[in-house]
Design an enzyme around this catalytic site. Sequence first.
Site, short mmCIF file in Angstrom:
data_model
loop_
_atom_site.label_atom_id
_atom_site.label_comp_id
_atom_site.label_asym_id
_atom_site.label_seq_id
_atom_site.Cartn_x
_atom_site.Cartn_y
_atom_site.Cartn_z
N VAL A 13 12.54 5.10 -2.59
CA VAL A 13 13.78 4.53 -2.46
C VAL A 13 14.93 5.44 -3.11
O VAL A 13 16.06 5.44 -2.54
CB VAL A 13 13.64 3.26 -3.20
CG1 VAL A 13 15.13 2.27 -3.07
CG2 VAL A 13 12.52 2.16 -2.79
N GLY A 131 13.08 -6.21 0.41
CA GLY A 131 13.31 -4.84 0.93
C GLY A 131 14.64 -4.74 1.23
O GLY A 131 15.77 -5.00 0.74
N GLY A 184 -0.86 4.25 4.63
CA GLY A 184 0.23 4.43 3.52
C GLY A 184 0.95 2.76 3.25
O GLY A 184 1.73 2.81 2.69
N LYS A 202 8.05 -12.02 -6.65
CA LYS A 202 9.43 -12.17 -5.94
C LYS A 202 9.72 -13.72 -5.75
O LYS A 202 11.00 -13.95 -5.78
CB LYS A 202 8.96 -11.71 -4.40
CG LYS A 202 8.99 -10.13 -4.56
CD LYS A 202 8.47 -9.47 -3.23
CE LYS A 202 8.23 -8.06 -3.12
NZ LYS A 202 7.51 -7.49 -1.90
N1 LIG Z 1 8.82 1.74 -1.86
C1 LIG Z 1 9.38 0.76 -1.15
O1 LIG Z 1 9.40 0.42 -0.07
C2 LIG Z 1 9.96 -0.53 -2.16
C3 LIG Z 1 10.35 -1.58 -1.49
C4 LIG Z 1 11.18 -2.59 -2.53
C5 LIG Z 1 11.00 -2.24 -3.70
N2 LIG Z 1 10.71 -1.18 -4.14
C6 LIG Z 1 10.84 -0.67 -5.62
O2 LIG Z 1 11.67 0.17 -5.77
C7 LIG Z 1 11.02 1.22 -7.03
C8 LIG Z 1 11.01 2.37 -6.94
O3 LIG Z 1 9.86 2.62 -5.95
P1 LIG Z 1 9.30 3.99 -4.96
O4 LIG Z 1 8.63 3.57 -4.10
O5 LIG Z 1 10.80 4.43 -4.77
O6 LIG Z 1 8.61 4.56 -6.31
P2 LIG Z 1 8.16 6.27 -6.07
O7 LIG Z 1 8.19 6.56 -4.85
O8 LIG Z 1 7.13 6.08 -6.91
O9 LIG Z 1 9.36 6.93 -7.01
C9 LIG Z 1 9.56 6.85 -8.41
C10 LIG Z 1 10.30 7.80 -8.88
O10 LIG Z 1 10.74 7.43 -10.32
C11 LIG Z 1 10.41 8.56 -11.18
N3 LIG Z 1 9.71 8.23 -12.28
C12 LIG Z 1 8.72 7.12 -12.26
N4 LIG Z 1 8.54 7.25 -13.82
C13 LIG Z 1 9.07 7.91 -14.38
C14 LIG Z 1 9.48 8.19 -15.90
N5 LIG Z 1 8.70 7.77 -16.64
N6 LIG Z 1 10.34 9.11 -16.32
C15 LIG Z 1 11.17 9.50 -15.37
N7 LIG Z 1 10.91 9.46 -13.89
C16 LIG Z 1 10.18 8.56 -13.54
C17 LIG Z 1 9.49 9.45 -10.21
O11 LIG Z 1 9.62 10.90 -10.56
P3 LIG Z 1 8.86 12.00 -9.73
O12 LIG Z 1 9.39 11.94 -8.46
O13 LIG Z 1 9.17 13.38 -10.36
O14 LIG Z 1 7.60 11.67 -9.86
C18 LIG Z 1 9.95 9.26 -8.78
O15 LIG Z 1 10.96 10.04 -8.33
C19 LIG Z 1 10.17 0.10 -7.50
O16 LIG Z 1 10.61 -0.74 -8.41
C20 LIG Z 1 9.63 -0.79 -6.50
O17 LIG Z 1 9.12 -1.82 -6.63
C21 LIG Z 1 10.24 0.05 -3.35
#
Ligand SMILES: NC(=O)c1ccc[n+]([C@@H]2O[C@H](COP(=O)([O-])OP(=O)(O)OC[C@H]3O[C@@H](n4cnc5c(N)ncnc54)[C@H](OP(=O)(O)O)[C@@H]3O)[C@@H](O)[C@H]2O)c1
Length: 432
Positions: A13, A131, A184, A202
């Site tokens: 995201v 989303g 995925g 949610k």
């Molecule tokens: N993916 C979806 O379709 C979706 C949909 C709706 C809501 N969300 C929400 O959006 C949020 C992000 O999801 P995502 O899918 O984008 O997650 P993701 O792909 O796992 O990305 C997480 C990011 O945060 C960084 N990160 C995680 N823990 C950290 C820490 N302790 N210190 C510093 N950086 C940290 C990671 O760094 P690195 O890159 O260096 O590992 C990565 O860049 C979540 O709350 C999720 O529930 C996601």
Amino acid sequence: MAFKIGLLGLGTVGTGTAEILLSPSGRHPLLQEIQIKRVGVRSLNKSRKIELPPEMMTTELEAIVSDREIDIVVELIGGLEPARSLILKAIAAGKHVVTANKAVIARYGDEIYTAASAAKVYVLFEAAVGGGIPAIEPLKQSLGANRIQRVIGIVNGTTNYILTQMAAGGADFEEVLAEAQKLGYAEADPTTDVDGLDAADKIAILTSLAFGRRLNIEDVHCEGIRQVSTADINYAEKLGFAIKLLAISQRPSSDEPDKLQVRVHPTLVPKTHPLASINGVNNAILVEGEPIGQVMFFGPGAGAGPTASAVVSDIMNIVGVLKSSGKTETLDPLLSCSHQDYANVIPIEELGTRFYARFLTRDIPGVIGHLGTCFGKHQVSLESVVQIGFVRELAEIVVVTHDVREGNFRQAIEEISGLDAIDSIPSILRVL
Ligand SMILES: NC(=O)c1ccc[n+]([C@@H]2O[C@H](COP(=O)([O-])OP(=O)(O)OC[C@H]3O[C@@H](n4cnc5c(N)ncnc54)[C@H](OP(=O)(O)O)[C@@H]3O)[C@@H](O)[C@H]2O)c1
């Protein structure tokens, strides 16, 4: 003067969000006034889908939330900690916050909104539910004139994909889950999705907005889809239903407006109902209110682009306010959280609903009569009783009830399970 963003997270995201912010052309002109100042990640050595100047990247997320030049902190790291602490620190430093983190908002909404009201900052979370589908802002604003009676959502794409595939191909749960993981669509540890916990977060958020009450996440009755079999999907289909994981929040009686029912469970949905045709990873949220009637929001419930679309719309809402008034000494009540009281959630035993139950019975005369008598004793009236066929020399009987009190139905089931004629009760599902 540009409005400066501190982005926490550059994963799925975060990357989608940066891509929109870095390519404003053809979008709303306000985007040209928004600039990413810093981006916080866990590892600086990871290869990224987008190239950002190295000096913009840091692993010091605390430095971002306290950076004096940053106006809005966008939390996209996920998980409970350090996300919660970083959000609270950003608020304490006078930053507005945008997050997609349903787990943090559902659990710590009270703490976060109390802090945000005191600091006179906004915390927006359109991406946390559905989303890319606009659902939060419509509940806060466009539908604000209505008395909401019920919100029903298909709010978890993973489980909707699994149930859709099970219905289409006849494969069982484990098989489809493995395929979803390969594609995925499901996490390596699928618990949060398949056990309904993500949907519970949610619906807790939607309940709070629709009914103006905060909610303890423990009050959401939650069942996942592990027990749904292809046999049930097939029988449901024959009876005119699709099986969906629904997240439901409703006011059961207008005489007691403070009481709510909030639940997540697999449900038989009549095929004529608009939610029955929401398939694959799509999400939909149906809102029923007075005087509007029914409205349904439908679309992609996850993914980089759709989720980032919601995140950036929140950023733009805040920038719009900052640009027009300069300060936020008084928060706009249509964007901020204006309720403090907790919802009075009714126990699941008090739910009034229809049930579907499947019994495996020994093939002895009068079984259906015994079932009918037991149900009748507990005030459970039956809409239909069908003997479907035989499984391992056991007769398979499917029952659909009229609207009954859940507590009465459970008592009847307890008594029925002790009958000599009953081998097992492989499934019990609620019917919409
Ligand atoms: N993916 C979806 O379709 C979706 C949909 C709706 C809501 N969300 C929400 O959006 C949020 C992000 O999801 P995502 O899918 O984008 O997650 P993701 O792909 O796992 O990305 C997480 C990011 O945060 C960084 N990160 C995680 N823990 C950290 C820490 N302790 N210190 C510093 N950086 C940290 C990671 O760094 P690195 O890159 O260096 O590992 C990565 O860049 C979540 O709350 C999720 O529930 C996601």
